[in-house]
Design an enzyme around this catalytic site. Structure first.
Site, PDB file in Angstrom:
ATOM      1  N   ASN A   9     -13.770  30.289 -49.843  1.00  0.00           N
ATOM      2  CA  ASN A   9     -12.670  31.233 -49.678  1.00  0.00           C
ATOM      3  C   ASN A   9     -11.387  30.416 -49.826  1.00  0.00           C
ATOM      4  O   ASN A   9     -11.071  29.614 -48.944  1.00  0.00           O
ATOM      5  CB  ASN A   9     -12.721  31.911 -48.311  1.00  0.00           C
ATOM      6  CG  ASN A   9     -11.581  32.884 -48.100  1.00  0.00           C
ATOM      7  OD1 ASN A   9     -10.608  32.906 -48.835  1.00  0.00           O
ATOM      8  ND2 ASN A   9     -11.699  33.692 -47.061  1.00  0.00           N
ATOM      9  N   ARG A  11      -8.438  30.987 -49.324  1.00  0.00           N
ATOM     10  CA  ARG A  11      -7.430  31.218 -48.283  1.00  0.00           C
ATOM     11  C   ARG A  11      -7.763  30.468 -46.996  1.00  0.00           C
ATOM     12  O   ARG A  11      -6.957  30.433 -46.071  1.00  0.00           O
ATOM     13  CB  ARG A  11      -7.299  32.707 -47.999  1.00  0.00           C
ATOM     14  CG  ARG A  11      -6.797  33.479 -49.223  1.00  0.00           C
ATOM     15  CD  ARG A  11      -6.590  34.923 -48.933  1.00  0.00           C
ATOM     16  NE  ARG A  11      -5.509  35.064 -47.952  1.00  0.00           N
ATOM     17  CZ  ARG A  11      -5.342  36.119 -47.172  1.00  0.00           C
ATOM     18  NH1 ARG A  11      -6.182  37.128 -47.243  1.00  0.00           N
ATOM     19  NH2 ARG A  11      -4.356  36.180 -46.317  1.00  0.00           N
ATOM     20  N   CYS A  12      -8.945  29.863 -46.929  1.00  0.00           N
ATOM     21  CA  CYS A  12      -9.417  29.180 -45.726  1.00  0.00           C
ATOM     22  C   CYS A  12      -9.170  27.675 -45.836  1.00  0.00           C
ATOM     23  O   CYS A  12      -9.620  27.035 -46.786  1.00  0.00           O
ATOM     24  CB  CYS A  12     -10.911  29.458 -45.544  1.00  0.00           C
ATOM     25  SG  CYS A  12     -11.695  28.466 -44.260  1.00  0.00           S
ATOM     26  N   GLY A  13      -8.472  27.111 -44.863  1.00  0.00           N
ATOM     27  CA  GLY A  13      -8.180  25.685 -44.871  1.00  0.00           C
ATOM     28  C   GLY A  13      -9.422  24.821 -44.843  1.00  0.00           C
ATOM     29  O   GLY A  13      -9.509  23.809 -45.550  1.00  0.00           O
ATOM     30  N   ARG A  16     -10.929  24.887 -48.295  1.00  0.00           N
ATOM     31  CA  ARG A  16     -10.148  24.053 -49.228  1.00  0.00           C
ATOM     32  C   ARG A  16     -10.380  22.568 -48.971  1.00  0.00           C
ATOM     33  O   ARG A  16     -10.530  21.785 -49.915  1.00  0.00           O
ATOM     34  CB  ARG A  16      -8.648  24.372 -49.121  1.00  0.00           C
ATOM     35  CG  ARG A  16      -8.270  25.730 -49.680  1.00  0.00           C
ATOM     36  CD  ARG A  16      -6.758  25.900 -49.792  1.00  0.00           C
ATOM     37  NE  ARG A  16      -6.042  25.597 -48.568  1.00  0.00           N
ATOM     38  CZ  ARG A  16      -5.749  26.469 -47.620  1.00  0.00           C
ATOM     39  NH1 ARG A  16      -6.137  27.733 -47.740  1.00  0.00           N
ATOM     40  NH2 ARG A  16      -5.065  26.104 -46.541  1.00  0.00           N
TER      41      ARG A  16
END
Length: 115
Positions: A9, A11-13, A16
């Site tokens: 995802n 948007r997920c730190g 990433r």
């Protein structure tokens, strides 16, 4: 590790950061944005088997849909998998699969167990 699949995802730190570790280690990754392309029932069942956990352990229990529809329910493993297939937001992320093994990137450094 030659190649990995990451259920990601962007948007997920944590997701990433896990992907960044894979890139830094030179691991070629097949990136699947699981919210756009959710795994099938059989794919998710296989992934959970590779993670060596119960399906309920992969649930994001802080999500509104979980709290409103599933909190406190006692479902079978297959029923929990179906819930996640129908509501991919409930799948904890990121998941990295390499061959017969998989890890949950929480914390992201868990991926080092695969490289």
């Amino acid at each position: 590790m030659a190649k990995a699949t990451i259920y990601h995802n962007p948007r997920c730190g944590k997701s990433r950061n896990t992907l960044k570790i894979l890139e830094e280690k030179g691991v070629e990754s097949n990136i699947i944005e699981y919210l756009k392309t959710p795994p099938s029932f059989e794919e998710l069942k296989t992934i959970i088997g590779k993670l060596n956990i119960k399906p309920e352990e992969l649930l994001r229990k802080g999500e509104t849909v979980y709290k409103e529809k599933y909190k406190g329910k006692n479902l079978s493993d297959d029923e929990w998998i179906k819930v996640m297939v129908d509501n991919p937001i409930l799948i904890e992320r990121p998941i990295v699969v390499a061959g017969s093994r998989a890890v949950l990137g929480r914390p992201p450094e868990n991926v080092l167990d695969l490289v």
